[in-house]
Design a protein around this motif. Structure first.
Motif, mmCIF file in Angstrom:
data_model
loop_
_atom_site.group_PDB
_atom_site.id
_atom_site.type_symbol
_atom_site.label_atom_id
_atom_site.label_comp_id
_atom_site.label_asym_id
_atom_site.label_seq_id
_atom_site.Cartn_x
_atom_site.Cartn_y
_atom_site.Cartn_z
ATOM 1 N N LEU A 185 0.819 -1.220 0.000
ATOM 2 C CA LEU A 185 0.000 0.000 0.000
ATOM 3 C C LEU A 185 0.847 1.262 0.000
ATOM 4 N N PHE A 186 1.720 1.384 0.992
ATOM 5 C CA PHE A 186 2.434 2.650 1.163
ATOM 6 C C PHE A 186 3.322 2.972 -0.039
ATOM 7 N N GLU A 187 4.134 2.013 -0.473
ATOM 8 C CA GLU A 187 5.042 2.302 -1.581
ATOM 9 C C GLU A 187 4.307 2.507 -2.904
ATOM 10 N N PRO A 188 3.341 1.660 -3.276
ATOM 11 C CA PRO A 188 2.643 1.920 -4.544
ATOM 12 C C PRO A 188 1.927 3.268 -4.575
ATOM 13 N N LEU A 189 1.390 3.704 -3.431
ATOM 14 C CA LEU A 189 0.654 4.967 -3.405
ATOM 15 C C LEU A 189 1.552 6.170 -3.139
ATOM 16 N N GLY A 190 2.808 5.933 -2.792
ATOM 17 C CA GLY A 190 3.703 7.046 -2.478
ATOM 18 C C GLY A 190 3.520 7.594 -1.085
ATOM 19 N N ILE A 191 3.018 6.775 -0.164
ATOM 20 C CA ILE A 191 2.861 7.188 1.233
ATOM 21 C C ILE A 191 4.206 7.052 1.925
ATOM 22 N N GLY A 192 4.629 8.111 2.591
ATOM 23 C CA GLY A 192 5.938 8.131 3.223
ATOM 24 C C GLY A 192 5.899 7.630 4.652
ATOM 25 N N GLU A 193 6.268 8.509 5.590
ATOM 26 C CA GLU A 193 6.395 8.110 6.986
ATOM 27 C C GLU A 193 5.057 7.628 7.546
ATOM 28 N N ALA A 194 5.095 6.513 8.244
ATOM 29 C CA ALA A 194 3.916 5.997 8.943
ATOM 30 C C ALA A 194 4.405 5.083 10.049
ATOM 31 N N SER A 195 3.833 5.219 11.225
ATOM 32 C CA SER A 195 4.187 4.337 12.338
ATOM 33 C C SER A 195 2.953 4.088 13.172
ATOM 34 N N TRP A 196 2.937 2.940 13.838
ATOM 35 C CA TRP A 196 1.727 2.463 14.507
ATOM 36 C C TRP A 196 2.053 2.121 15.954
ATOM 37 N N GLN A 197 1.185 2.512 16.856
ATOM 38 C CA GLN A 197 1.366 2.197 18.266
ATOM 39 C C GLN A 197 1.278 0.692 18.499
ATOM 40 N N ARG A 198 2.174 0.188 19.341
ATOM 41 C CA ARG A 198 2.166 -1.212 19.753
ATOM 42 C C ARG A 198 1.766 -1.308 21.216
ATOM 43 N N ASP A 199 1.153 -2.431 21.577
ATOM 44 C CA ASP A 199 0.892 -2.675 22.992
ATOM 45 C C ASP A 199 2.049 -3.479 23.580
ATOM 46 N N ASP A 200 1.925 -3.843 24.834
ATOM 47 C CA ASP A 200 3.034 -4.513 25.511
ATOM 48 C C ASP A 200 3.335 -5.895 24.941
ATOM 49 N N SER A 201 2.389 -6.469 24.173
ATOM 50 C CA SER A 201 2.650 -7.760 23.539
ATOM 51 C C SER A 201 3.503 -7.616 22.282
ATOM 52 N N GLY A 202 3.710 -6.376 21.830
ATOM 53 C CA GLY A 202 4.468 -6.122 20.616
ATOM 54 C C GLY A 202 3.622 -6.002 19.370
ATOM 55 N N ARG A 203 2.312 -6.239 19.481
ATOM 56 C CA ARG A 203 1.428 -6.099 18.315
ATOM 57 C C ARG A 203 1.090 -4.630 18.060
ATOM 58 N N GLU A 204 1.029 -4.251 16.784
ATOM 59 C CA GLU A 204 0.432 -2.970 16.434
ATOM 60 C C GLU A 204 -1.080 -3.107 16.601
ATOM 61 N N ILE A 205 -1.700 -2.119 17.258
ATOM 62 C CA ILE A 205 -3.011 -2.381 17.856
ATOM 63 C C ILE A 205 -4.169 -2.361 16.855
ATOM 64 N N GLY A 206 -3.971 -1.816 15.672
ATOM 65 C CA GLY A 206 -4.988 -1.952 14.627
ATOM 66 C C GLY A 206 -6.162 -1.007 14.759
ATOM 67 N N PHE A 207 -6.757 -0.913 15.935
ATOM 68 C CA PHE A 207 -7.971 -0.101 16.079
ATOM 69 C C PHE A 207 -7.677 1.381 16.250
ATOM 70 N N SER A 208 -6.438 1.741 16.491
ATOM 71 C CA SER A 208 -6.032 3.123 16.689
ATOM 72 C C SER A 208 -4.520 3.170 16.563
ATOM 73 N N GLY A 209 -3.937 4.350 16.808
ATOM 74 C CA GLY A 209 -2.498 4.427 16.981
ATOM 75 C C GLY A 209 -1.671 4.636 15.735
ATOM 76 N N LEU A 210 -2.283 4.697 14.534
ATOM 77 C CA LEU A 210 -1.505 4.957 13.333
ATOM 78 C C LEU A 210 -1.241 6.452 13.217
#
Length: 466
Positions: A185-210
């Motif tokens: 997604l990011f590279e084909p569309l030309g989306i640059g910086e993006a980072s996602w919040q992780r919880d203590d399990s190390g998973r990116e939480i999906g429902f928020s945090g991007l």
């Protein structure tokens, strides 16, 4: 800033009356409790308007809150297309190690399509109950929280639904969401910086945090508007896009008009088109009937007011015809957008270096001390959270930007008022410093960051509690 992946045009060239867009900006700026941060408007595949209210800027990422869910749905679309999961898979089937623990028949029968549609069978938000059931593994806690109704039968906006499907994508792919989406997604569309919040399990939480730039929101909307087609390539399966953007479950009891039109797969249906959105005014509005995408970031607790303004001013503007003079006026307006700094009372007492202890009514309990220091050529404010200190320059009656903070200050009588804007988020902290005491109040309260230092895009490997 230009969005390299999309051409630019003028409003009138795309059949838009720029005066109506300017009236929309007037409405955003004049409505009490609405603070706009950015706008990108796309029609017929061309960017016709874009602007950022300083100290927010085009190059900065912005916390999207639940608009993150629409990016998670996009990851699911790729995973379905690649055969990593199916919409009719049970959630439990992707976590076989939990099979013996999960005995409730409704939990066991919950499908991927049910959690995508916020129709897990729970009648209310289950995040707190799921964390109580298992603070270390939210998927397990969710599956150990029995639904009150059959999955697929009722709507309830429910964070663990999205968390579970995000966890499935991460497990099936062996990658985090951002790692999985980067080449797809990011590279084909030309989306640059993006980072996602992780919880203590190390998973990116999906429902928020991007955290992503406003252009990423506009590009995502344009991809979905084109039913997954991008520059001649079918990136997303059109069949998934069609399912995700139609009513999967009714929700007539939602109190606001544009939240009661039904829910798809991590997208809200609306009175006009459909959208992804996030707390405090993050929007990706897609209007297929007008061939329009509207991306907005901001800070408000009255998100319905923002949509009402869009319907009032933008829908008529899309009927055109517009003219060059209105185009030019709008371009001048968007080039000069800014949030007003605090005004300084020139007759007030001089600044003095001092320390201020937050009062008992402080709305940020981790803040232990506020310092004001004279550095000779500049003044600085220091926000102490135990051993952690956030520091920024203070200029009376103006904005200064330091890293992820923007600060403005002004004297009113004996008190110094300081506003601290965390410019990678929607949030603004108000400080009133007087006689050794600091009154501390949020304009809008952060949802996932117990410490001030966490109010920025996460760095590699960082985790934070939900």
């Amino acid at each position: 800033m230009t969005i390299d992946a999309l051409p630019t045009s003028t409003p009138s060239a795309e059949g838009i009356d720029a005066a109506g867009v300017e009236a929309f900006l007037d409405g955003l700026e004049s409505t009490p409790g609405v603070e706009p941060h950015s706008i990108v408007l796309v029609r017929h595949g061309s960017v016709v308007t874009q602007g950022w209210w300083a100290p927010y800027s085009a190059d900065r990422v912005h916390l999207l809150y639940s608009l993150s869910k629409s990016f998670t749905s996009t990851a699911v679309a790729f995973a379905v297309d690649e055969g990593l999961l199916g919409l009719d898979d049970t959630v439990l089937s992707h976590f076989p190690e939990l099979d013996a623990d999960v005995t409730d028949p409704r939990s066991r029968s919950m499908r991927v399509r049910d959690v995508l549609a916020m129709s897990s069978g729970h009648r209310a938000e289950a995040l707190g109950r799921a964390l109580e059931a298992d603070p270390a593994d939210l998927v397990r806690g969710f599956l150990l929280t029995p639904p009150e109704a059959d999955p697929g039968s009722v709507f309830a906006y429910n964070q663990p639904c999205t968390y579970a499907v995000a966890a499935i994508v991460q497990r099936a792919s062996g990658l985090s969401l951002t790692e999985y989406l980067r080449p797809r997604l990011f590279e084909p569309l030309g989306i640059g910086e993006a980072s996602w919040q992780r919880d203590d399990s190390g998973r990116e939480i999906g429902f928020s945090g991007l955290h992503a730039q406003t252009e990423a929101v506009a590009l995502l909307g344009q991809l979905w508007l084109r039913r997954g087609m991008w520059q001649g390539r079918q990136l997303l399966p059109a069949s998934y896009v069609d399912e995700a953007t139609r009513v999967q479950v009714a929700n007539p009891d939602e109190p606001n008009a544009d939240w009661s039109q039904g829910y798809g797969f991590q997208f809200w249906m609306a009175r006009h088109g459909w959208r992804g959105d996030g707390a405090y005014g993050q929007f990706c509005v897609v209007l297929p009937e007008h061939d329009v995408v509207l991306a907005l970031t901001g800070q408000t607790v009255d998100m319905q007011a923002v949509l009402d303004l869009a319907w009032q001013h933008l829908l008529p503007a899309f009927e055109g015809p517009g003219d060059a003079a209105a185009d030019d006026a709008l371009a001048r307006r968007t080039a000069a957008l800014g949030l007003a700094p605090l005004e300084d009372d020139a007759g007030a007492a001089e600044l003095r270096a001092a320390s201020f202890v937050p009062t008992s009514s402080s709305e940020q309990p981790t803040l232990t001390l506020v310092g004001l220091t004279d550095e000779g050529s500049s003044w600085r404010v220091l926000l102490h959270e135990g051993d952690d200190v956030l520091e920024a320059e203070v200029v009376l009656g103006a904005w200064t930007v330091t890293d992820a903070l923007a600060v403005t200050a002004g004297r009113r009588g004996a008190a110094l008022h300081v506003d601290v804007v965390f410019v990678e988020t929607p949030h603004r902290l108000h400080l009133v410093l007087d006689a050794g005491a600091a009154e501390v109040r949020w304009e809008t309260t952060p949802l996932h960051a117990p410490a001030l230092r966490q109010l920025r895009a996460p760095r590699d490997g960082e985790t934070s509690p939900l």
